[in-house]
Motif scaffolding. Structure first.
Motif, PDB file in Angstrom:
ATOM      1  N   LYS A  52       0.579 -11.319   3.663  1.00 37.38           N
ATOM      2  CA  LYS A  52       0.233 -12.316   4.692  1.00 37.38           C
ATOM      3  C   LYS A  52      -1.198 -12.137   5.168  1.00 37.38           C
ATOM      4  O   LYS A  52      -1.841 -13.092   5.617  1.00 37.38           O
ATOM      5  CB  LYS A  52       1.211 -12.216   5.859  1.00 37.38           C
ATOM      6  N   ALA A  53      -1.712 -10.907   5.102  1.00 40.96           N
ATOM      7  CA  ALA A  53      -3.093 -10.637   5.514  1.00 40.96           C
ATOM      8  C   ALA A  53      -4.085 -10.818   4.361  1.00 40.96           C
ATOM      9  O   ALA A  53      -5.274 -10.548   4.512  1.00 40.96           O
ATOM     10  CB  ALA A  53      -3.196  -9.209   6.058  1.00 40.96           C
ATOM     11  N   TYR A  54      -3.591 -11.300   3.198  1.00 42.52           N
ATOM     12  CA  TYR A  54      -4.412 -11.505   1.992  1.00 42.52           C
ATOM     13  C   TYR A  54      -5.114 -10.210   1.569  1.00 42.52           C
ATOM     14  O   TYR A  54      -6.255 -10.229   1.105  1.00 42.52           O
ATOM     15  CB  TYR A  54      -5.430 -12.636   2.210  1.00 42.52           C
ATOM     16  N   ARG A  55      -4.413  -9.098   1.703  1.00 42.14           N
ATOM     17  CA  ARG A  55      -4.925  -7.801   1.238  1.00 42.14           C
ATOM     18  C   ARG A  55      -4.428  -7.590  -0.190  1.00 42.14           C
ATOM     19  O   ARG A  55      -3.345  -7.045  -0.438  1.00 42.14           O
ATOM     20  CB  ARG A  55      -4.487  -6.691   2.191  1.00 42.14           C
ATOM     21  N   TYR A  56      -5.222  -8.057  -1.121  1.00 41.22           N
ATOM     22  CA  TYR A  56      -4.799  -8.142  -2.520  1.00 41.22           C
ATOM     23  C   TYR A  56      -4.529  -6.766  -3.120  1.00 41.22           C
ATOM     24  O   TYR A  56      -3.475  -6.534  -3.725  1.00 41.22           O
ATOM     25  CB  TYR A  56      -5.860  -8.884  -3.327  1.00 41.22           C
ATOM     26  N   THR A  57      -5.480  -5.852  -3.013  1.00 37.87           N
ATOM     27  CA  THR A  57      -5.322  -4.564  -3.691  1.00 37.87           C
ATOM     28  C   THR A  57      -4.126  -3.790  -3.152  1.00 37.87           C
ATOM     29  O   THR A  57      -3.384  -3.161  -3.922  1.00 37.87           O
ATOM     30  CB  THR A  57      -6.603  -3.717  -3.572  1.00 37.87           C
ATOM     31  N   GLU A  58      -3.910  -3.830  -1.839  1.00 36.40           N
ATOM     32  CA  GLU A  58      -2.752  -3.135  -1.267  1.00 36.40           C
ATOM     33  C   GLU A  58      -1.445  -3.779  -1.727  1.00 36.40           C
ATOM     34  O   GLU A  58      -0.459  -3.080  -2.004  1.00 36.40           O
ATOM     35  CB  GLU A  58      -2.826  -3.135   0.261  1.00 36.40           C
ATOM     36  N   SER A  59      -1.440  -5.110  -1.833  1.00 28.66           N
ATOM     37  CA  SER A  59      -0.234  -5.807  -2.288  1.00 28.66           C
ATOM     38  C   SER A  59       0.088  -5.444  -3.734  1.00 28.66           C
ATOM     39  O   SER A  59       1.254  -5.181  -4.088  1.00 28.66           O
ATOM     40  CB  SER A  59      -0.411  -7.320  -2.163  1.00 28.66           C
ATOM     41  N   VAL A  60      -0.922  -5.432  -4.582  1.00 30.18           N
ATOM     42  CA  VAL A  60      -0.718  -5.078  -5.990  1.00 30.18           C
ATOM     43  C   VAL A  60      -0.254  -3.627  -6.107  1.00 30.18           C
ATOM     44  O   VAL A  60       0.685  -3.312  -6.861  1.00 30.18           O
ATOM     45  CB  VAL A  60      -2.014  -5.310  -6.794  1.00 30.18           C
ATOM     46  N   ALA A  61      -0.903  -2.739  -5.356  1.00 31.49           N
ATOM     47  CA  ALA A  61      -0.517  -1.324  -5.416  1.00 31.49           C
ATOM     48  C   ALA A  61       0.914  -1.120  -4.922  1.00 31.49           C
ATOM     49  O   ALA A  61       1.675  -0.316  -5.487  1.00 31.49           O
ATOM     50  CB  ALA A  61      -1.497  -0.486  -4.589  1.00 31.49           C
ATOM     51  N   ALA A  62       1.313  -1.852  -3.882  1.00 32.42           N
ATOM     52  CA  ALA A  62       2.679  -1.740  -3.363  1.00 32.42           C
ATOM     53  C   ALA A  62       3.691  -2.259  -4.386  1.00 32.42           C
ATOM     54  O   ALA A  62       4.737  -1.639  -4.621  1.00 32.42           O
ATOM     55  CB  ALA A  62       2.807  -2.499  -2.053  1.00 32.42           C
ATOM     56  N   LEU A  63       3.402  -3.407  -5.003  1.00 28.77           N
ATOM     57  CA  LEU A  63       4.301  -3.941  -6.033  1.00 28.77           C
ATOM     58  C   LEU A  63       4.432  -2.976  -7.208  1.00 28.77           C
ATOM     59  O   LEU A  63       5.528  -2.791  -7.750  1.00 28.77           O
ATOM     60  CB  LEU A  63       3.764  -5.285  -6.539  1.00 28.77           C
ATOM     61  N   SER A  64       3.327  -2.351  -7.582  1.00 25.67           N
ATOM     62  CA  SER A  64       3.362  -1.391  -8.677  1.00 25.67           C
ATOM     63  C   SER A  64       4.253  -0.200  -8.326  1.00 25.67           C
ATOM     64  O   SER A  64       5.097   0.219  -9.135  1.00 25.67           O
ATOM     65  CB  SER A  64       1.936  -0.911  -8.984  1.00 25.67           C
ATOM     66  N   ALA A  65       4.084   0.328  -7.122  1.00 22.58           N
ATOM     67  CA  ALA A  65       4.879   1.490  -6.713  1.00 22.58           C
ATOM     68  C   ALA A  65       6.354   1.147  -6.594  1.00 22.58           C
ATOM     69  O   ALA A  65       7.231   1.947  -6.958  1.00 22.58           O
ATOM     70  CB  ALA A  65       4.351   2.024  -5.383  1.00 22.58           C
ATOM     71  N   MET A  66       6.666  -0.051  -6.117  1.00 22.86           N
ATOM     72  CA  MET A  66       8.053  -0.434  -5.893  1.00 22.86           C
ATOM     73  C   MET A  66       8.763  -0.838  -7.187  1.00 22.86           C
ATOM     74  O   MET A  66       9.989  -0.735  -7.280  1.00 22.86           O
ATOM     75  CB  MET A  66       8.116  -1.585  -4.884  1.00 22.86           C
ATOM     76  N   SER A  67       8.004  -1.299  -8.193  1.00 22.86           N
ATOM     77  CA  SER A  67       8.629  -1.789  -9.432  1.00 22.86           C
ATOM     78  C   SER A  67       8.507  -0.813 -10.591  1.00 22.86           C
ATOM     79  O   SER A  67       9.269  -0.914 -11.562  1.00 22.86           O
ATOM     80  CB  SER A  67       7.977  -3.114  -9.852  1.00 22.86           C
TER      81      SER A  67
END
Length: 359
Positions: free
Chosen positions: A264-279
């Motif tokens: 929601k905050a358009y923090r792309y790198t954190e979102s990608v890193a979180a998806l990577s860690a969770m998946s």
């Protein structure tokens, strides 16, 4: 002219009797008299015909009104009140001819009609030899796909800065419109780059191939600038984001809520890193999937790890960027695809991505 004047008593009697067929016959006759002599008429002659016709044409049959509209549409000194009357009719067979061609209709009248009438009226106006910025502003605001495409393709149309910005946003969901707008020589370079940023490579290449030689240089430069920007994005430094995600993981706070907040905050790198860690899918692969042309890979990862629609929607908007606002129908289609997706199928695909990227 005495013939037209002598008709007044007879016309009043016919109107009072309400005989549409007789009125149609007479109105066609008067209109034909006007068409034949219009080039030599002075203002007071036009006013007389205008008075005669505005009194009877509205009482005539639809076919007669449409025929009269067609006959007088292109006449430079046409009867102004009658033309305004015809242009405001709901039936497009009557309004269409004058909306397309009449030089008597001024901008104020056209803008008023554009604001209150339907898509057929707007579509007819897109065929005029010229369209003012005030009129195209209304078209871009109210027009549906065909209206927008036709207005953008009209070389005599002028667009305000606000109108052009809105047109570029509409083009983000329409490859045909992107190509049409991109060929316009009056489109500022800044908006050309924004236009191309909102579409896929195949549309960009098609625009370049279709543009005239003088326009191709601007298109090529915009494509080159975007290519350099995309290359820089591919070389993003994910190390800070990975440290942030690792800290959340160690604190037991790496969750869907955290991912939603990043998206929601358009923090792309954190979102990608979180998806990577969770998946469990490597970060480079998630980055590549996020930057692709389709939403499907993100839907698959989201379904495999059990994300809710609110988080998926935020990730879709993150992919598009804050400058692009998708249509509600597009979001609804993405949601329907996500709901139909089987968790077991998504898990198999994600498992394949993990294995392939590791290998």
């Amino acid at each position: 002219m005495s013939v037209a004047t002598s008709l007044l008593p007879e016309l009043e009697e016919m109107i009072s009797r309400g005989d549409p067929k007789r009125l149609a016959q007479v109105s066609r006759g008067i209109a034909e008299m006007f068409v034949q002599g219009a080039s030599g008429f002075q203002t007071h002659h036009v006013q007389l015909f205008d008075h005669l016709l505005t009194g009877i044409v509205p009482q005539t049959e639809l076919a007669a009104r449409a025929d009269i509209a067609e006959r007088i549409a292109a006449i430079a000194n046409g009867p102004p009140k009658l033309i305004g009357q015809l242009a405001r009719e709901d039936n497009i067979s009557v309004a269409g001819p004058v909306l397309r061609r009449s030089p008597v209709l001024d901008e104020q009248a056209l803008v008023e009609i554009a604001r209150i009438k339907g898509q057929d009226h707007l579509l007819a106006m897109t065929e005029r030899a010229s369209l003012s910025p005030g009129l195209t502003d209304v078209m871009v605001q109210r027009g549906e796909r065909d209206v927008i495409r036709r207005a953008a393709a009209n070389t005599g149309a002028a667009f305000s800065p606000i109108g052009y910005s809105a047109l570029v946003k509409r083009a983000a969901k329409d490859g045909v419109l992107t190509i049409t707008v991109g060929q316009r020589n009056d489109l500022p370079d800044r908006l050309l780059k924004e236009l191309l940023a909102g579409t896929v490579d195949v549309v960009r290449r098609r625009l370049f191939d279709m543009a005239d030689p003088t326009r191709q240089a601007a298109v090529a430069k915009a494509m080159s600038d975007l290519s350099g920007k995309q290359q820089a994005e591919k070389q993003r430094d994910f190390a800070p984001a990975q440290r942030t995600i690792l800290s959340l993981y160690r604190a037991g706070e790496l969750s869907e809520t955290a991912l939603l907040d990043f998206a929601k905050a358009y923090r792309y790198t954190e979102s990608v890193a979180a998806l990577s860690a969770m998946s469990g899918v490597p970060i480079a692969a998630v980055d590549r999937l996020m930057a692709g042309d389709r939403h499907d890979p993100i839907l698959i990862i989201a379904k495999a790890i059990g994300l809710e629609w609110a988080t998926v929607r935020a990730l879709v908007l993150l992919r598009l960027g804050p400058a692009r606002i998708p249509a509600s129908a597009d979001i609804d289609n993405v949601r329907a695809n996500f709901m139909r997706l089987s968790p077991s199928t998504a898990e198999r695909v994600v498992g394949f991505w993990r294995t392939r990227e590791t290998a």
